[in-house]
Write a protein that holds these residues in place. Sequence first.
Motif, PDB file in Angstrom:
ATOM      1  N   UNK A  43       2.889  -0.302   8.595  1.00 25.39           N
ATOM      2  CA  UNK A  43       4.084   0.461   8.231  1.00 25.39           C
ATOM      3  C   UNK A  43       5.194   0.248   9.245  1.00 25.39           C
ATOM      4  N   UNK A  44       4.855   0.272  10.540  1.00 23.67           N
ATOM      5  CA  UNK A  44       5.857   0.074  11.582  1.00 23.67           C
ATOM      6  C   UNK A  44       6.468  -1.316  11.494  1.00 23.67           C
ATOM      7  N   UNK A  89       6.775   6.850  10.344  1.00 22.73           N
ATOM      8  CA  UNK A  89       6.746   5.724  11.281  1.00 22.73           C
ATOM      9  C   UNK A  89       7.527   4.547  10.707  1.00 22.73           C
ATOM     10  N   UNK A  90       7.364   4.315   9.431  1.00 27.65           N
ATOM     11  CA  UNK A  90       8.065   3.223   8.738  1.00 27.65           C
ATOM     12  C   UNK A  90       9.579   3.412   8.809  1.00 27.65           C
ATOM     13  N   UNK A  91      10.048   4.603   8.485  1.00 31.72           N
ATOM     14  CA  UNK A  91      11.484   4.880   8.520  1.00 31.72           C
ATOM     15  C   UNK A  91      12.001   4.846   9.955  1.00 31.72           C
ATOM     16  N   UNK A 120      12.474  -4.367   7.404  1.00 27.05           N
ATOM     17  CA  UNK A 120      13.485  -3.764   6.526  1.00 27.05           C
ATOM     18  C   UNK A 120      14.760  -3.448   7.303  1.00 27.05           C
ATOM     19  N   UNK A 121      14.609  -2.880   8.501  1.00 28.58           N
ATOM     20  CA  UNK A 121      15.777  -2.541   9.301  1.00 28.58           C
ATOM     21  C   UNK A 121      16.547  -3.764   9.764  1.00 28.58           C
ATOM     22  N   UNK A 173       0.832  -1.196   0.000  1.00 31.18           N
ATOM     23  CA  UNK A 173       0.000   0.000   0.000  1.00 31.18           C
ATOM     24  C   UNK A 173       0.868   1.247   0.000  1.00 31.18           C
ATOM     25  N   UNK A 174       0.313   2.346  -0.508  1.00 32.29           N
ATOM     26  CA  UNK A 174       1.040   3.613  -0.536  1.00 32.29           C
ATOM     27  C   UNK A 174       0.934   4.295   0.822  1.00 32.29           C
ATOM     28  N   UNK A 175       2.049   4.775   1.343  1.00 33.37           N
ATOM     29  CA  UNK A 175       2.080   5.388   2.671  1.00 33.37           C
ATOM     30  C   UNK A 175       1.961   6.897   2.572  1.00 33.37           C
ATOM     31  N   UNK A 176       1.263   7.468   3.549  1.00 34.77           N
ATOM     32  CA  UNK A 176       1.213   8.917   3.670  1.00 34.77           C
ATOM     33  C   UNK A 176       2.506   9.408   4.308  1.00 34.77           C
TER      34      UNK A 176
END
Length: 247
Positions: free
Chosen positions: A175-176, A32-34, A182-183, A23-26
Amino acid sequence: MNKVGHVSLGWAGAAAGLFLLPTTLSGGEAAVYIGAATIASLLPDLDHKTSTASNMVQLPTKYRKLANRLGWGLIVCSPIGLLWSIIASLILFAGGIFAFGIARLRNLIFIAIGLAGILAYWHFSLHWVIALVGLGFILLPTVKHRGMIHSPEFAILLSVGLVLSIAAQPVLIQAAVYGVIAGWWSHLAGDVFGREGIGLLVWPKLRLALRLFRNGGRTERMLAAACSFLSITMIAFYFVYNSFNLQ
């Protein structure tokens, strides 16, 4: 890799992962994802007693040594307390145990978190990944650096469990979690570049090590700078690209 290298590579991995998310993130969700990827890029080093991640949950080295000596001193002196009363002796002994606990705060916190995770899994019938994380925390004080939680097998189990557990969760939670994945994988990838590498649980003697640079060396610093630049570029492109698609 050192802290800067792992964080920079975590940003790059998370930025590249933006284009693979379902999904596309706002803007807020991407932050929050980063942020989750940044934290997770350091988490595998919780198995190192003096890593940046471990130092966040324990006293500095000199204070740990002081607390350890104080603990031995109080316990050794506890029989002398019997000259006054049994209570005085018990107070000295309890003080020694408390000092030992302060000196080993990292281990106590990990075990407490692990037990809480396993109890939560059992009591509330949560997803099995909670029990996996709990078991990992309980074992952390006993595992060696770049051991179990640095293995690809553990990362696969963790990633699969996390993905399966967030199927019905809000996008912010997803996202989190994707940021953590990913991290985490970025950290393992960074360690593969170094001389020590990472090992497999099923084949401990096999090390995945490219030996391209030494920890904290010039090559690593150059790679960290390149990853930071690429991260900013990819994140900017992601939002520009999506803004045009929404028009």
